[in-house]
Design a protein around this motif. Structure first.
Motif, PDB file in Angstrom:
ATOM      1  N   ALA A 196       0.749  -1.235  -0.073  1.00 54.72           N
ATOM      2  CA  ALA A 196       0.059   0.117  -0.084  1.00 54.72           C
ATOM      3  C   ALA A 196       0.988   1.446  -0.103  1.00 54.72           C
ATOM      4  CB  ALA A 196      -0.784  -0.011   1.478  1.00 54.72           C
ATOM      5  N   THR A 197       0.417   2.018  -0.872  1.00 54.84           N
ATOM      6  CA  THR A 197       1.413   3.314  -1.313  1.00 54.84           C
ATOM      7  C   THR A 197       0.524   4.434  -1.041  1.00 54.84           C
ATOM      8  OG1 THR A 197       2.907   1.854  -2.740  1.00 54.84           O
ATOM      9  CG2 THR A 197       2.953   4.285  -2.862  1.00 54.84           C
ATOM     10  N   PRO A 198       0.856   5.790  -0.914  1.00 51.57           N
ATOM     11  CA  PRO A 198      -0.043   6.914  -0.812  1.00 51.57           C
ATOM     12  C   PRO A 198      -0.544   7.077  -2.377  1.00 51.57           C
ATOM     13  CG  PRO A 198       1.926   7.109   0.551  1.00 51.57           C
ATOM     14  CD  PRO A 198       2.142   6.164  -0.071  1.00 51.57           C
ATOM     15  N   ASN A 199      -1.613   7.799  -2.194  1.00 49.97           N
ATOM     16  CA  ASN A 199      -2.395   8.071  -3.482  1.00 49.97           C
ATOM     17  C   ASN A 199      -1.627   9.290  -4.164  1.00 49.97           C
ATOM     18  OD1 ASN A 199      -4.334   5.968  -3.870  1.00 49.97           O
ATOM     19  ND2 ASN A 199      -5.220   6.954  -2.009  1.00 49.97           N
ATOM     20  N   PRO A 200      -1.810   9.626  -5.185  1.00 49.27           N
ATOM     21  CA  PRO A 200      -1.517  11.041  -5.748  1.00 49.27           C
ATOM     22  C   PRO A 200      -2.271  12.090  -5.255  1.00 49.27           C
ATOM     23  CG  PRO A 200      -2.442   9.637  -7.406  1.00 49.27           C
ATOM     24  CD  PRO A 200      -2.419   8.740  -6.492  1.00 49.27           C
ATOM     25  N   PRO A 201      -1.777  13.317  -4.971  1.00 46.30           N
ATOM     26  CA  PRO A 201      -2.465  14.435  -4.630  1.00 46.30           C
ATOM     27  C   PRO A 201      -3.938  14.428  -5.316  1.00 46.30           C
ATOM     28  CG  PRO A 201      -0.267  15.023  -4.655  1.00 46.30           C
ATOM     29  CD  PRO A 201      -0.346  13.725  -5.239  1.00 46.30           C
ATOM     30  N   GLY A 202      -4.987  14.799  -4.611  1.00 43.33           N
ATOM     31  CA  GLY A 202      -6.122  15.098  -5.355  1.00 43.33           C
ATOM     32  C   GLY A 202      -6.980  13.959  -5.962  1.00 43.33           C
ATOM     33  N   ALA A 205      14.989   4.126  -2.553  1.00 43.32           N
ATOM     34  CA  ALA A 205      14.249   4.987  -1.442  1.00 43.32           C
ATOM     35  C   ALA A 205      14.659   6.465  -1.325  1.00 43.32           C
ATOM     36  CB  ALA A 205      14.064   4.442  -0.133  1.00 43.32           C
ATOM     37  N   ILE A 206      13.928   7.409  -1.466  1.00 39.48           N
ATOM     38  CA  ILE A 206      14.242   8.787  -1.395  1.00 39.48           C
ATOM     39  C   ILE A 206      14.380   9.030   0.182  1.00 39.48           C
ATOM     40  CG2 ILE A 206      13.774  11.148  -1.949  1.00 39.48           C
ATOM     41  CD1 ILE A 206      11.984   9.885  -4.227  1.00 39.48           C
ATOM     42  N   LEU A 207      15.634   9.504   0.594  1.00 38.43           N
ATOM     43  CA  LEU A 207      15.769   9.325   1.964  1.00 38.43           C
ATOM     44  C   LEU A 207      15.293  10.963   2.647  1.00 38.43           C
ATOM     45  CD1 LEU A 207      18.906   7.489   2.559  1.00 38.43           C
ATOM     46  CD2 LEU A 207      16.703   6.775   2.998  1.00 38.43           C
ATOM     47  N   SER A 208      15.947  11.773   1.597  1.00 41.78           N
ATOM     48  CA  SER A 208      15.639  13.343   1.971  1.00 41.78           C
ATOM     49  C   SER A 208      15.357  14.149   0.589  1.00 41.78           C
ATOM     50  CB  SER A 208      17.043  13.818   2.655  1.00 41.78           C
ATOM     51  OG  SER A 208      16.935  15.255   2.907  1.00 41.78           O
ATOM     52  N   ALA A 209      14.488  15.122   0.825  1.00 48.37           N
ATOM     53  CA  ALA A 209      14.377  15.919  -0.341  1.00 48.37           C
ATOM     54  C   ALA A 209      14.596  17.491   0.050  1.00 48.37           C
ATOM     55  CB  ALA A 209      12.688  15.813  -0.666  1.00 48.37           C
ATOM     56  N   GLY A 210      15.002  18.182  -0.751  1.00 49.17           N
ATOM     57  CA  GLY A 210      15.439  19.599  -0.711  1.00 49.17           C
ATOM     58  C   GLY A 210      14.325  20.366  -0.728  1.00 49.17           C
ATOM     59  N   ASP A 231      13.143  22.720  -2.550  1.00 47.29           N
ATOM     60  CA  ASP A 231      12.317  22.860  -3.737  1.00 47.29           C
ATOM     61  C   ASP A 231      11.658  21.652  -4.230  1.00 47.29           C
ATOM     62  OD1 ASP A 231      14.791  22.002  -4.013  1.00 47.29           O
ATOM     63  OD2 ASP A 231      15.076  22.724  -6.056  1.00 47.29           O
ATOM     64  N   VAL A 232      11.827  20.716  -3.727  1.00 52.17           N
ATOM     65  CA  VAL A 232      10.979  19.480  -3.940  1.00 52.17           C
ATOM     66  C   VAL A 232       9.702  19.211  -2.881  1.00 52.17           C
ATOM     67  CG1 VAL A 232      11.307  17.082  -4.163  1.00 52.17           C
ATOM     68  CG2 VAL A 232      13.239  18.454  -4.789  1.00 52.17           C
ATOM     69  N   THR A 233       8.672  18.752  -3.795  1.00 46.65           N
ATOM     70  CA  THR A 233       7.469  18.500  -3.000  1.00 46.65           C
ATOM     71  C   THR A 233       7.472  16.978  -2.601  1.00 46.65           C
ATOM     72  OG1 THR A 233       6.465  20.451  -4.044  1.00 46.65           O
ATOM     73  CG2 THR A 233       4.813  18.656  -2.923  1.00 46.65           C
ATOM     74  N   VAL A 234       7.472  16.576  -1.502  1.00 46.88           N
ATOM     75  CA  VAL A 234       7.194  15.161  -1.089  1.00 46.88           C
ATOM     76  C   VAL A 234       5.754  14.796  -1.400  1.00 46.88           C
ATOM     77  CG1 VAL A 234       7.301  13.831   0.844  1.00 46.88           C
ATOM     78  CG2 VAL A 234       9.173  15.224   0.498  1.00 46.88           C
ATOM     79  N   LEU A 235       5.448  13.958  -2.129  1.00 46.28           N
ATOM     80  CA  LEU A 235       3.941  13.529  -2.353  1.00 46.28           C
ATOM     81  C   LEU A 235       3.563  12.346  -1.658  1.00 46.28           C
ATOM     82  CD1 LEU A 235       3.966  13.796  -6.411  1.00 46.28           C
ATOM     83  CD2 LEU A 235       3.435  15.375  -4.394  1.00 46.28           C
ATOM     84  N   GLY A 236       4.544  11.369  -1.194  1.00 40.33           N
ATOM     85  CA  GLY A 236       4.089  10.152  -0.491  1.00 40.33           C
ATOM     86  C   GLY A 236       5.453   9.734   0.408  1.00 40.33           C
ATOM     87  N   ARG A 237       4.890   9.060   1.307  1.00 41.80           N
ATOM     88  CA  ARG A 237       6.206   8.165   2.251  1.00 41.80           C
ATOM     89  C   ARG A 237       5.418   6.922   2.656  1.00 41.80           C
ATOM     90  NH1 ARG A 237       9.483  12.196   4.662  1.00 41.80           N
ATOM     91  NH2 ARG A 237       8.635  14.263   4.457  1.00 41.80           N
ATOM     92  N   GLU A 267      10.696   5.497   7.917  1.00 40.50           N
ATOM     93  CA  GLU A 267      10.001   6.306   7.038  1.00 40.50           C
ATOM     94  C   GLU A 267      10.815   6.972   5.813  1.00 40.50           C
ATOM     95  OE1 GLU A 267       6.205   8.796   7.724  1.00 40.50           O
ATOM     96  OE2 GLU A 267       7.817  10.325   7.809  1.00 40.50           O
ATOM     97  N   VAL A 268      10.484   6.587   4.573  1.00 41.30           N
ATOM     98  CA  VAL A 268      11.081   7.113   3.315  1.00 41.30           C
ATOM     99  C   VAL A 268      10.187   7.447   2.483  1.00 41.30           C
ATOM    100  CG1 VAL A 268      13.384   5.331   3.876  1.00 41.30           C
ATOM    101  CG2 VAL A 268      11.139   4.784   2.469  1.00 41.30           C
ATOM    102  N   ILE A 269      10.627   8.449   1.687  1.00 41.58           N
ATOM    103  CA  ILE A 269       9.938   9.175   0.751  1.00 41.58           C
ATOM    104  C   ILE A 269       9.678   8.120  -0.652  1.00 41.58           C
ATOM    105  CG2 ILE A 269       9.819  11.134  -0.952  1.00 41.58           C
ATOM    106  CD1 ILE A 269      11.382  12.548   1.390  1.00 41.58           C
ATOM    107  N   CYS A 270       8.355   7.807  -1.224  1.00 39.76           N
ATOM    108  CA  CYS A 270       8.341   7.080  -2.148  1.00 39.76           C
ATOM    109  C   CYS A 270       7.940   7.955  -3.456  1.00 39.76           C
ATOM    110  CB  CYS A 270       7.389   6.031  -1.939  1.00 39.76           C
ATOM    111  SG  CYS A 270       5.639   6.517  -1.462  1.00 39.76           S
ATOM    112  N   SER A 271       7.627   9.109  -3.331  1.00 35.19           N
ATOM    113  CA  SER A 271       7.229   9.984  -4.638  1.00 35.19           C
ATOM    114  C   SER A 271       7.349  11.509  -4.207  1.00 35.19           C
ATOM    115  CB  SER A 271       5.835   9.737  -5.174  1.00 35.19           C
ATOM    116  OG  SER A 271       4.802  10.038  -3.733  1.00 35.19           O
ATOM    117  N   VAL A 272       7.994  12.270  -5.409  1.00 38.07           N
ATOM    118  CA  VAL A 272       8.208  13.742  -5.044  1.00 38.07           C
ATOM    119  C   VAL A 272       8.073  14.268  -6.512  1.00 38.07           C
ATOM    120  CG1 VAL A 272       9.992  13.368  -3.256  1.00 38.07           C
ATOM    121  CG2 VAL A 272      10.749  13.221  -5.862  1.00 38.07           C
TER     122      VAL A 272
END
Length: 180
Positions: free
Chosen positions: A18-24, A40-45, A47-53, A139-144
């Motif tokens: 199970a993975t987070p849905n896209p926004p909206g 896995a995306i560990l960190s985002a700057g 200017d990057v929008t994190v969409l799911g974890r 907790e890691v980032i799965c979409s940006v």
């Protein structure tokens, strides 16, 4: 973004979770994320929008790399890129075992997750998620998203759920409209 390559394991370790849905585009059902040799995306700057974890345990090789990265950060090193870290213990010329990295459980009732921070070349702080006590789950980032660029750690093209495709199509429409 700071990425840990093959965080979820090798190709034979592929799985769906199970993975987070896209926004909206949340219809109340979790998105069936297919993870194949996924980073896995560990960190985002900033200017990057994190969409799911997601919360996930790294494979053995990734756990060894993360342990080495955490040690380097604690020692004050500026880490730009990690080289291959050996995940094998050689006991003799014939006997080889995988190193196993699991953060020991603490005595307290609360689960502790330490966080390491490093400054990148542009002066931004990069926050590395810590492992939970008693496991290596993080907790890691799965979409940006950064402007018109979308990045996912999972493979939306391998499912019959088209919500991430719809999100991407909407991004393209918005980008085209902005340039018209």
């Amino acid at each position: 973004i700071l990425v840990c390559r093959n965080y979820f394991g090798s190709q034979v370790s592929s799985f769906e979770m199970a993975t987070p849905n896209p926004p909206g585009l949340d219809d109340g059902q979790p998105y069936p994320g297919v993870y194949i040799r996924a980073p896995a995306i560990l960190s985002a700057g900033p200017d990057v929008t994190v969409l799911g974890r997601v919360v996930a345990t790294p494979c053995r090789q990734a756990a060894v790399v993360l342990e080495d990265l955490e040690r380097r950060i604690e020692n004050g090193e500026k880490v730009v890129q990690m080289k291959v870290v050996d995940a094998l213990e050689r006991k003799s010329s014939q006997e080889i075992e995988y190193r196993t990295i699991v953060k020991p459980a603490s005595d307290s009732q609360e689960e502790k997750k330490e966080v390491s921070t490093i400054e990148d070349a542009d002066g931004h702080n990069i926050v590395l998620p810590g492992a939970a006590d008693g496991s290596n789950a993080r907790e890691v980032i799965c979409s940006v998203q950064n402007g018109h660029i979308l990045c996912t750690a999972f493979h939306p093209e391998l499912t019959n759920d088209y919500r991430w495709h719809q999100y991407f199509a909407n991004m393209v429409k918005e980008s085209k409209a902005a340039t018209a």
